[in-house]
Design an enzyme around this catalytic site. Sequence first.
Site, PDB file in Angstrom:
ATOM      1  N   ASN A   1      32.631  40.624  68.829  1.00  0.00           N
ATOM      2  CA  ASN A   1      33.229  41.647  67.964  1.00  0.00           C
ATOM      3  C   ASN A   1      32.776  41.406  66.521  1.00  0.00           C
ATOM      4  OD1 ASN A   1      35.195  39.760  66.642  1.00  0.00           O
ATOM      5  ND2 ASN A   1      35.853  39.567  68.774  1.00  0.00           N
TER       6      ASN A   1
ATOM      7  N   LYS B   1      53.598  42.135  70.473  1.00  0.00           N
ATOM      8  CA  LYS B   1      52.798  40.890  70.611  1.00  0.00           C
ATOM      9  C   LYS B   1      53.604  39.679  70.148  1.00  0.00           C
ATOM     10  CE  LYS B   1      48.201  42.919  70.404  1.00  0.00           C
ATOM     11  NZ  LYS B   1      47.076  43.357  69.604  1.00  0.00           N
TER      12      LYS B   1
ATOM     13  N   LYS C   1      53.985  36.901  72.977  1.00  0.00           N
ATOM     14  CA  LYS C   1      53.236  35.646  72.797  1.00  0.00           C
ATOM     15  C   LYS C   1      54.121  34.538  72.245  1.00  0.00           C
ATOM     16  CE  LYS C   1      49.013  38.331  71.950  1.00  0.00           C
ATOM     17  NZ  LYS C   1      47.630  37.947  72.215  1.00  0.00           N
TER      18      LYS C   1
HETATM   19  O1  PMT Z   1      37.183  37.635  60.415  1.00  0.00           O
HETATM   20  P1  PMT Z   1      37.314  38.787  59.444  1.00  0.00           P
HETATM   21  O2  PMT Z   1      36.069  39.639  59.407  1.00  0.00           O
HETATM   22  O3  PMT Z   1      37.743  38.332  58.087  1.00  0.00           O
HETATM   23  O4  PMT Z   1      38.462  39.766  59.988  1.00  0.00           O
HETATM   24  C1  PMT Z   1      39.763  39.323  60.068  1.00  0.00           C
HETATM   25  C2  PMT Z   1      40.470  39.800  61.348  1.00  0.00           C
HETATM   26  C3  PMT Z   1      40.585  41.302  61.325  1.00  0.00           C
HETATM   27  C4  PMT Z   1      39.678  39.355  62.577  1.00  0.00           C
HETATM   28  C5  PMT Z   1      41.874  39.108  61.355  1.00  0.00           C
HETATM   29  O5  PMT Z   1      42.590  39.490  60.219  1.00  0.00           O
HETATM   30  C6  PMT Z   1      42.659  39.437  62.605  1.00  0.00           C
HETATM   31  O6  PMT Z   1      43.313  40.471  62.725  1.00  0.00           O
HETATM   32  N1  PMT Z   1      42.583  38.542  63.623  1.00  0.00           N
HETATM   33  C7  PMT Z   1      43.155  38.760  64.951  1.00  0.00           C
HETATM   34  C8  PMT Z   1      42.189  39.583  65.774  1.00  0.00           C
HETATM   35  C9  PMT Z   1      42.693  39.838  67.169  1.00  0.00           C
HETATM   36  O7  PMT Z   1      42.102  39.399  68.100  1.00  0.00           O
HETATM   37  O8  PMT Z   1      43.841  40.485  67.230  1.00  0.00           O
HETATM   38  P2  PMT Z   1      44.594  40.873  68.633  1.00  0.00           P
HETATM   39  O9  PMT Z   1      45.637  41.849  68.207  1.00  0.00           O
HETATM   40  O10 PMT Z   1      43.633  41.294  69.652  1.00  0.00           O
HETATM   41  O11 PMT Z   1      45.250  39.528  69.097  1.00  0.00           O
HETATM   42  C10 PMT Z   1      46.583  39.145  68.757  1.00  0.00           C
HETATM   43  C11 PMT Z   1      46.666  37.660  68.532  1.00  0.00           C
HETATM   44  O12 PMT Z   1      46.378  36.971  69.756  1.00  0.00           O
HETATM   45  C12 PMT Z   1      45.712  37.107  67.533  1.00  0.00           C
HETATM   46  O13 PMT Z   1      46.380  36.083  66.795  1.00  0.00           O
HETATM   47  C13 PMT Z   1      44.570  36.521  68.347  1.00  0.00           C
HETATM   48  O14 PMT Z   1      43.951  35.414  67.689  1.00  0.00           O
HETATM   49  C14 PMT Z   1      45.320  36.062  69.580  1.00  0.00           C
HETATM   50  N2  PMT Z   1      44.551  36.043  70.827  1.00  0.00           N
HETATM   51  C15 PMT Z   1      44.078  37.204  71.367  1.00  0.00           C
HETATM   52  C16 PMT Z   1      43.441  37.162  72.580  1.00  0.00           C
HETATM   53  C17 PMT Z   1      43.272  35.927  73.231  1.00  0.00           C
HETATM   54  N3  PMT Z   1      42.649  35.842  74.392  1.00  0.00           N
HETATM   55  N4  PMT Z   1      43.730  34.807  72.675  1.00  0.00           N
HETATM   56  C18 PMT Z   1      44.379  34.843  71.492  1.00  0.00           C
HETATM   57  O15 PMT Z   1      44.800  33.810  70.984  1.00  0.00           O
END
Ligand code: PMT
Length: 439
Positions: free
Chosen positions: A244, A374, A378
């Site tokens: 991504n 979430k 989580k």
């Molecule tokens: O890196 P940059 O370009 O500065 O951008 C920052 C960002 C947009 C990536 C950052 O601010 C952000 O939003 N990070 C989380 C991205 C994400 O995967 O979001 P999600 O809504 O899909 O996941 C929710 C949470 O679960 C997150 O804390 C993620 O790290 C975690 N996760 C998700 C999937 C997975 N298999 N394991 C996880 O731990």
Amino acid sequence: MSEQLKNRKIILGVTGGIAAYKACTLCRLLVKNGASVFVIMTPSATKLINKTTFEALSGHRVFVDIFDRTEDISHISLANEADLFVIAPATANTISKIVNGAADNMLTAAVLAAICPIAVAPAMNNNMYNNVATQENLNTLNKRGVYILTPNYGNLACGSVGTGRMKEPEEIFDDICSILAHRLTSKSETEGLPNYQGKLPSPVKPLELSQTKLLPKAYGVGFKVLITAGPTVEPIDPVRYISNYSSGKMGYMLAQTAQALGAEVTLVSGPVNLDCPKGVRKIDVKTAIQMLSAVEDYAQRSDIVIGCAAVADYRAQNVASCKLKKEDDQDSLCLNLVKNPDIIATVGKLEHNRPFTVGFAAETENGVNYAIEKLHKKHLDLIVLNDVSKPDIGFNADDNEITVFDKDGQIAHFGKQSKAIIAQYLMELIFKTCKKSKD
Ligand code: PMT
């Protein structure tokens, strides 16, 4: 001559610490570089250094008595006109008076009247510096926007060794230049305060990341923080992958800020194009499975875990050992994907030594509902919502805009600003909320 200092009016406050002699060198450096320096001494400071010394160095009359005034200079007019007010050395006593708004001498009265940025360079015995009263006073000043020029570790005048030794004049000089460069490009800058909509009103524009070394370290001291950042890269074959647009900027800023605030920081990072922040331990990973393994190694030894990485939700079930070939008779290709483990949920669900757990929610629609869902699913303590549908914030942008939720709902919103500043607000909020949860 320094560009930042040319024609700047600086008040140098000198209090009664043995480091007062170093203020002479600082005064000389400032004058030599083009600043007009007005020295205000406390009565105790005059017991250590004669005010005539500062008069010779600054070329201006030195003020001690609150009733000292020339025709056009009083503590009010001095404080009104200055570009910066630096107190070096600042004793524990004067720091405490400033916190409480005392105006019992020319120096404290001028500080109270000052409308310019203020910087204090604490100098004192290490036990006095570490005393909770002094630390809380410095925290209060910092929250009010006062720059704290954190003292050095070293030999102290009292014979002890520890933190409390005033920064060297040359170091304070550099700090002054960076404060002026940042704060005084326009004198009206302090009027244009950021649109702060959270629960931690800050009276001044927060520091840029390069200046977080000026913050008192108290917020993060004693905390071990684990942060994930960047994307994960899930291979399909030796030359192709699923990933991504995460650049790692947000997570790296958080790591750098947490370290600057005094925490011991471990950063588990997917492949990004950024340098590891100074003083941070970095573990490089590629896939979600590798990221999980690194997080599992450190999570139970950490006080706080922050999941900022954009972890791929799925990976290829079978990774081809050779490059997949394009077949003439095949118009489509089916990839079988399997779910990756949820790293932050694994931490949130830990039964022993569970750290304070913070996740991010990267959403393009219906953000608040998804974020809260979430948070619960989580088992998180906090979730940070960012809208990743906008190109100027979120993924691979220099700015971000975030809303933070705990189990009871929204606790803060930080409007669009640089990720450096967002990181500063967010880390302070995380440290404070984590501390509160342990009380
Ligand atoms: O890196 P940059 O370009 O500065 O951008 C920052 C960002 C947009 C990536 C950052 O601010 C952000 O939003 N990070 C989380 C991205 C994400 O995967 O979001 P999600 O809504 O899909 O996941 C929710 C949470 O679960 C997150 O804390 C993620 O790290 C975690 N996760 C998700 C999937 C997975 N298999 N394991 C996880 O731990």
